[in-house]
Design a protein around this motif. Structure first.
Motif, PDB file in Angstrom:
ATOM      1  N   LEU A  42     -20.558 -18.515  -0.209  1.00  0.00           N
ATOM      2  CA  LEU A  42     -19.820 -18.197  -1.440  1.00  0.00           C
ATOM      3  C   LEU A  42     -18.631 -19.141  -1.601  1.00  0.00           C
ATOM      4  N   ARG A  43     -17.909 -19.394  -0.518  1.00  0.00           N
ATOM      5  CA  ARG A  43     -16.745 -20.291  -0.610  1.00  0.00           C
ATOM      6  C   ARG A  43     -17.177 -21.673  -1.099  1.00  0.00           C
ATOM      7  N   GLU A  44     -18.322 -22.127  -0.589  1.00  0.00           N
ATOM      8  CA  GLU A  44     -18.831 -23.445  -0.992  1.00  0.00           C
ATOM      9  C   GLU A  44     -19.268 -23.429  -2.464  1.00  0.00           C
ATOM     10  N   ALA A  45     -19.983 -22.375  -2.852  1.00  0.00           N
ATOM     11  CA  ALA A  45     -20.477 -22.278  -4.239  1.00  0.00           C
ATOM     12  C   ALA A  45     -19.306 -22.196  -5.219  1.00  0.00           C
TER      13      ALA A  45
ATOM     14  N   PHE B  17     -11.480 -15.735   9.860  1.00  0.00           N
ATOM     15  CA  PHE B  17     -12.286 -14.985   8.890  1.00  0.00           C
ATOM     16  C   PHE B  17     -11.428 -14.594   7.683  1.00  0.00           C
ATOM     17  N   ALA B  18     -10.197 -14.160   7.950  1.00  0.00           N
ATOM     18  CA  ALA B  18      -9.333 -13.714   6.834  1.00  0.00           C
ATOM     19  C   ALA B  18      -9.130 -14.847   5.834  1.00  0.00           C
ATOM     20  N   SER B  19      -8.984 -16.067   6.332  1.00  0.00           N
ATOM     21  CA  SER B  19      -8.749 -17.157   5.372  1.00  0.00           C
ATOM     22  C   SER B  19     -10.020 -17.427   4.557  1.00  0.00           C
ATOM     23  N   LEU B  20     -11.198 -17.255   5.174  1.00  0.00           N
ATOM     24  CA  LEU B  20     -12.460 -17.380   4.419  1.00  0.00           C
ATOM     25  C   LEU B  20     -12.533 -16.301   3.333  1.00  0.00           C
ATOM     26  N   ALA B  21     -12.282 -15.062   3.712  1.00  0.00           N
ATOM     27  CA  ALA B  21     -12.412 -13.952   2.754  1.00  0.00           C
ATOM     28  C   ALA B  21     -11.396 -14.099   1.628  1.00  0.00           C
ATOM     29  N   LEU B  22     -10.154 -14.459   1.977  1.00  0.00           N
ATOM     30  CA  LEU B  22      -9.129 -14.572   0.933  1.00  0.00           C
ATOM     31  C   LEU B  22      -9.480 -15.690  -0.060  1.00  0.00           C
ATOM     32  N   ALA B  23     -10.070 -16.785   0.444  1.00  0.00           N
ATOM     33  CA  ALA B  23     -10.488 -17.865  -0.468  1.00  0.00           C
ATOM     34  C   ALA B  23     -11.585 -17.354  -1.406  1.00  0.00           C
TER      35      ALA B  23
END
Ligand code: PLP
Length: 402
Positions: free
Chosen positions: A255-258, A38-44
């Motif tokens: 959001l990461r994808e967008a 999750f942290a890597s998703l949020a940081l991205a």
């Protein structure tokens, strides 16, 4: 209502069409929000958002609609009874003002007719009079979604600076971020408010605050009651990629994808140019129909939506109903002061030339079916202009197989 085949045209000025790729990303299984994954998703997401807001500072994400980020901007920077200056520039500007009053702030309003943006000259005059620096913040809506008018934020900043006034600058970019050029750091904005459901091509459910060092300093002394919206607890744990409460994990996948699509694939400047082109083509159609664009100043025309004045004696709600029932397309309604008088064509988010062609066709056919007086040829005018633009810019693709 009977089944309407084909895809619904969601041409309100937000929420906007969510691309399939983003919907698929949202479908990933929800994960533990305290895990390294999750942290890597949020940081991205945090990193990409900085590029979208054009800021080097941290951006705060709330699991809420845009209204939550409005509240966070006020409660983190101000004290009970503080005076704020706002513009009577439209429905959403008015809702933000109402919120400020509800929170115990004193609001001074610079009048307006809704057809023009924030008046920087009047702002400067008002700030000059405020010798005791009672005004603590200036609230501006960058793109007023109810009117299709965009305000000149650099001019607002310049007006504040020329008076040497210390007021904070709070800007709502809910219907402009990732659609219309916006520069949080360069334009000296203290708090930028945004939401997920418009230019960012996501469903509703996330809101954002980009903050300046000055806003952070103000937040350290601000005494308005706050808990859920506190920046300090949020920012501290965000640095490690976590949230103080359960985040909207699946919308963050989206959001990461967008962000990948906007920043790495299309490129933000191309996104802005695409919105400018679709807005100009839409205005050309409106004029060809013999109708009036609600915004008066060409320098303030919105690139994310166009508000259109109905001819005298014709109601936008009835017209929109005809369009919805016949063509499965939703157009934006007239809000508060302009209810019944103005309809809005959203041309923001995940949108291309042929989607615009379909949208304008639905409007032109709807005008005819609803008996609204107009001339034919708006669609043709818009498409001819788009084609000429593609030729001029050399962006048309010629067959590669010859
Ligand atoms: N500000 C503007 C300019 C908006 O367009 C909207 C919603 O459309 C809002 C604020 C309120 O945001 P939300 O409805 O996400 O709470």
């Amino acid at each position: 209502m009977a089944y309407q085949p084909g895809r619904h045209f969601l041409q309100i000025p937000g929420p906007t069409n969510v691309p399939d790729r983003v919907l698929h990303a949202i479908e990933y299984p929800t994960i533990d929000h305290r895990s390294a994954k999750f942290a890597s998703l949020a940081l991205a997401c945090f990193e990409g958002l900085k590029a979208v807001f054009k800021t080097r500072e941290e951006v705060v994400i709330f699991p809420s609609s845009g209204t939550g980020a409005w509240e966070a901007a006020l409660v983190n920077t101000l004290n009970p009874g503080d005076k704020v200056l706002a513009f009577d520039s439209g429905h959403f500007a008015g809702l933000w003002v109402r919120m400020a009053k509800n929170l115990g702030l004193k609001v001074e309003l610079i009048p307006g007719d809704w057809r023009r943006g924030a008046n920087a000259v009047e702002l400067e005059a008002r700030l000059l009079e405020d010798r005791g620096h009672e005004i603590r913040a200036v609230m501006v809506v960058h793109n007023e979604t109810s009117t299709g008018v965009t305000s000149d934020i650099p001019a607002v900043r310049k007006a504040i600076d020329s008076t040497g006034h210390p007021a904070l600058l709070l800007v709502d970019t809910i219907s402009s971020l990732a659609s219309i050029d916006y520069r949080h750091d360069e334009w000296g904005v203290d708090v930028t408010v945004a939401g997920s459901q418009k230019g960012l091509m996501l469903p509703p459910g996330l809101s954002f605050n980009a903050v300046s060092a000055k806003a952070i300093a103000a937040s350290q002394h601000s005494t308005l009651p706050k808990s859920y919206w506190r920046w300090d607890e949020m920012r501290e744990i965000n640095r490690k990629g976590f949230f103080p409460y359960t985040p909207s994990t699946n919308i963050l996948y989206g959001l990461r994808e967008a962000l990948k699509m906007l920043l790495d694939e299309e490129g933000l400047e191309n996104v802005f140019r695409r919105h400018d082109r679709h807005a100009e083509a839409t205005r050309r159609a409106v004029r060809a129909w013999g109708l009036e664009v609600f915004a008066l100043n060409p320098a303030e025309f919105s690139s994310s939506l166009t508000a259109v004045l109905m001819p005298e004696g014709f109601n936008e709600a009835e017209f929109r109903e005809v369009v919805l029932r016949n063509f499965n397309m939703s157009l934006g309604s007239g809000l508060s002061k302009v209810a019944g008088k103005v309809f809005r064509i959203g041309h923001l988010g995940d949108f291309n030339d042929l989607m615009l062609a379909g949208t304008l066709s639905g409007v032109e056919m709807g005008l005819e079916l609803a008996g609204v007086p107009h001339r034919k040829g708006g669609v043709l005018e818009a498409l001819s202009w788009l084609t000429a633009q593609a030729k001029e810019a050399g962006t048309q693709v010629v067959a590669a197989t010859r």
